[in-house]
Design an enzyme around this catalytic site. Structure first.
Site, PDB file in Angstrom:
ATOM      1  N   LYS A   1       0.747  -1.199  -0.030  1.00  0.00           N
ATOM      2  CA  LYS A   1      -0.029  -0.124   0.019  1.00  0.00           C
ATOM      3  C   LYS A   1       0.936   1.178  -0.159  1.00  0.00           C
ATOM      4  O   LYS A   1       0.657   2.437  -0.588  1.00  0.00           O
ATOM      5  CB  LYS A   1      -0.843  -0.060   1.219  1.00  0.00           C
ATOM      6  CG  LYS A   1      -0.248  -0.383   2.564  1.00  0.00           C
ATOM      7  CD  LYS A   1      -1.231  -0.263   3.685  1.00  0.00           C
ATOM      8  CE  LYS A   1      -0.419  -0.956   5.003  1.00  0.00           C
ATOM      9  NZ  LYS A   1      -0.109  -2.263   4.851  1.00  0.00           N
TER      10      LYS A   1
ATOM     11  N   ASP B   1      -0.980   4.356   7.935  1.00  0.00           N
ATOM     12  CA  ASP B   1      -1.408   3.053   7.160  1.00  0.00           C
ATOM     13  C   ASP B   1      -2.667   3.170   6.286  1.00  0.00           C
ATOM     14  O   ASP B   1      -2.887   3.146   5.265  1.00  0.00           O
ATOM     15  CB  ASP B   1      -1.634   1.778   7.927  1.00  0.00           C
ATOM     16  CG  ASP B   1      -2.157   0.693   7.376  1.00  0.00           C
ATOM     17  OD1 ASP B   1      -1.438  -0.127   6.687  1.00  0.00           O
ATOM     18  OD2 ASP B   1      -3.506   0.347   7.496  1.00  0.00           O
TER      19      ASP B   1
ATOM     20  N   LYS C   1      -4.166   3.689   2.180  1.00  0.00           N
ATOM     21  CA  LYS C   1      -5.175   2.946   1.645  1.00  0.00           C
ATOM     22  C   LYS C   1      -6.185   4.087   1.144  1.00  0.00           C
ATOM     23  O   LYS C   1      -6.840   3.819  -0.029  1.00  0.00           O
ATOM     24  CB  LYS C   1      -5.632   2.227   2.683  1.00  0.00           C
ATOM     25  CG  LYS C   1      -4.821   1.131   2.993  1.00  0.00           C
ATOM     26  CD  LYS C   1      -5.218   0.213   4.433  1.00  0.00           C
ATOM     27  CE  LYS C   1      -4.361  -0.609   4.851  1.00  0.00           C
ATOM     28  NZ  LYS C   1      -4.667  -1.343   6.055  1.00  0.00           N
TER      29      LYS C   1
END
EC number: 1.1.1.3
Length: 433
Positions: A107, A203, A207
Site C-alpha cells: 500500500k 497506514d 489506503k
C-alpha cells in the site's frame, strides 16, 4: 486441454503473508491449476534470512538475491509482499522490464508511486494487481474498478485498519483508556511493537489514496491525504459520543464534491451514529461503505489483516493475472482520465463536536456563541456542566451544524484567545449522518 508448461511465480518476501501464499500455492495446487487452466509453480522465494526454517518450502528455492530472481526470463508473475518503498519499487520495475506481471500487497508504494508503476506496466504490456493492499481479504479494489466501472462513485467511507479499530472498540466497550487498550492490542498481536503507522493514521492514509484514485478515476497521492491520528482520543470523548448516540472510529473518507469538480481524501477519528453500519464493526475487522449513483449504498466487511486473509487476496490476484497470461491479455490498468484536483482539508464540510474548559460564570456561553457566529459556524446543541472538583471551571460541549474545516479552525483559534476559555479539550468531527 490444460497447458503443459506451468506458469512460474517468484515470491518476494516470506513472512506472515508470504509464507501463507506459498502454503496455499502448494496445498491448493490442483484447484489453482483447474481454475487458471495451467499449473502454477513456485519458482523462487527471495528472503533476507535464508537460514530460517520455512516449513513446506523447498530450501533450494530460497535465495537472498531478489534482483536475480526477478530478472529470470522464465518468471511469469512476481508476487511482492516485502512492503516498504525500496527495494520493492526497483524489484517491481525490474520485473516488468524482464517480462513478468506483478501482484503486490504494498500500500505504501502504490500510494506514493502508483502512477509511475501503472505507466510502466502499461508500457511493457504487463499486469499490476494489488487487491491485498487495502482491507486484507475484503474484495474491494476489484469491485471498485470493475463491478462499478459503469457507475459513478461519490463517496467511500471506511474502517481500513484493524489495529486502530480494535483499540477504539475496546475503549468503547470497556471504558479503557487509550494506553490500556493499546497494551492489550500489542499483547494479542494486533499492534506492532512500534504502532505509529497504525495509530497515527499513516497506514489508513495510504489506503485512502489508493481507494480515492480508483473510485474517482483521478490521481491521488499519499501527500494529498489529510491525516490525523487517534492517540488523543479519550474516555471522555467516548462518554460524549454515547450521549449523542454515537461511537468513535478512525475513518478513511474519500469524497467527490457535489459539483463533481474536485475530490477530497482524509483520515481522522470521527463520531458516527450507532445506527450507521460502520458503528457495529467490532474488534480488528475492517469495513468500507461505498455510495454511488446507480448501485446506491454498498458495504464490504471482513478481516482486514493477517497472514491467511491477506494471502487470500494475493492468490485471487494471482489467479486473475495467470488467466490473463494464458489469454495473452492484460486486465484493467490505471484509470485517471478525470484528472480532478484534490481539495485541501479546509474546504471539507462536516459537523463538529467541540469540548471546552471554561470559566464557570455568567456570560461565558454568550461569548462562546458570539465567536461561532462571527466565523459563520452554526451551533446545533450546547451542553454545559460544572466541574465536580469545583475550582470555578465548567465543561462546555458544542455540536455544530455543517461547516467548513477552515471556518471551524478559525473559530477554535478565536476561542483559545478568550479569557473565559481555559482550554480546548477535544475537537471531533461527526460523520455518517
Amino acid at each position: 486441454m490444460m497447458r503443459k508448461r506451468p506458469l512460474k511465480v517468484a515470491l518476494l518476501g516470506c513472512g506472515v503473508v508470504g509464507s501463507e501464499v506459498a502454503r496455499i500455492m502448494t496445498t491448493h495446487a490442483d484447484d489453482l491449476a483447474a481454475r487458471i487452466g495451467a499449473p502454477v509453480e513456485l519458482a523462487g522465494v527471495a528472503v533476507r534470512r535464508p537460514s530460517k526454517v520455512r516449513e513446506g518450502i523447498d530450501p533450494a528455492l530460497v535465495t537472498t538475491d531478489a534482483t536475480a530472481l526477478v530478472k529470470r526470463g522464465d518468471i511469469d508473475v512476481v508476487v511482492e509482499v516485502i512492503g516498504g518503498i525500496e527495494p520493492a519499487r526497483t524489484l517491481i520495475t525490474t520485473a516488468f522490464e524482464h517480462g513478468a506481471s506483478v501482484v503486490s500487497a504494498n500500500k505504501a508504494l502504490l500510494a506514493q508511486d502508483g502512477e509511475a508503476l501503472h505507466a510502466l506496466a502499461e508500457d511493457k504490456d504487463r499486469d499490476l494487481y494489488y487487491e491485498a493492499a487495502v482491507a486484507g481479504a475484503i474484495p474491494l479494489i476489484r469491485p471498485l474498478r470493475e463491478s462499478l466501472a459503469g457507475d459513478k462513485v461519490n463517496r467511500v467511507l471506511g474502517i481500513v485498519n484493524g489495529t486502530t479499530n480494535f483499540i477504539l472498540d475496546k475503549m468503547d466497550s470497556t471504558g479503557a483508556g487509550y494506553q490500556e487498550a493499546l497494551d492489550e492490542a500489542t499483547a494479542l498481536g494486533y499492534a506492532e511493537a512500534d504502532p505509529t503507522a497504525d495509530v497515527e493514521g499513516f497506514d489508513a492514509a495510504a489506503k485512502a489514496a489508493i481507494l480515492a484514485g480508483i473510485a474517482f478515476h483521478t490521481r491521488v497521492r499519499l501527500d494529498d491525504v489529510y491525516r490525523e491520528g487517534m492517540t488523543e482520543v479519550t474516555a471522555a470523548d467516548f462518554a460524549s459520543a454515547k450521549r449523542m448516540g454515537c461511537t468513535i472510529k478512525l475513518l478513511a473518507i474519500c469524497e467527490r464534491a457535489a459539483d463533481g469538480g474536485s475530490v477530497t481524501a482524509r483520515v481522522h477519528p470521527a463520531m458516527i451514529p450507532l445506527s450507521h453500519p460502520l458503528a457495529s464493526v467490532r474488534g480488528a475487522y475492517n469495513a468500507v461503505f461505498v455510495e454511488s449513483d446507480a448501485a446506491g449504498q454498498l458495504m464490504f466487511y471482513g478481516p482486514g489483516a493477517g497472514g491467511a486473509p491477506t494471502a487470500s487476496a494475493v492468490l485471487g490476484d494471482l489467479v486473475a493475472v495467470c488467466r490473463n497470461k494464458l489469454s495473452g491479455a492484460t486486465g484493467p490498468g490505471d484509470s485517471a482520465y478525470t484528472q480532478l484536483p484534490v481539495s485541501p482539508m479546509g474546504e471539507v464540510v462536516t459537523r463538529y463536536h467541540i469540548s471546552l474548559d471554561v470559566a464557570d460564570k455568567p456570560g461565558v456561553l454568550a461569548q462562546v456563541a458570539t465567536v461561532f457566529a462571527e466565523h459563520g459556524v452554526s451551533i446545533d446543541t450546547v451542553r454545559q456542566q460544572g466541574r465536580q472538583d469545583g475550582g470555578g471551571e465548567a465543561s462546555l460541549v458544542v455540536v455544530t451544524h455543517r461547516a467548513s474545516d477552515a471556518s471551524l479552525g478559525g473559530t477554535v483559534e478565536a476561542l483559545r484567545n478568550l479569557d473565559t476559555v481555559r482550554g480546548v479539550a477535544s475537537i471531533m468531527r461527526v460523520e455518517g449522518e
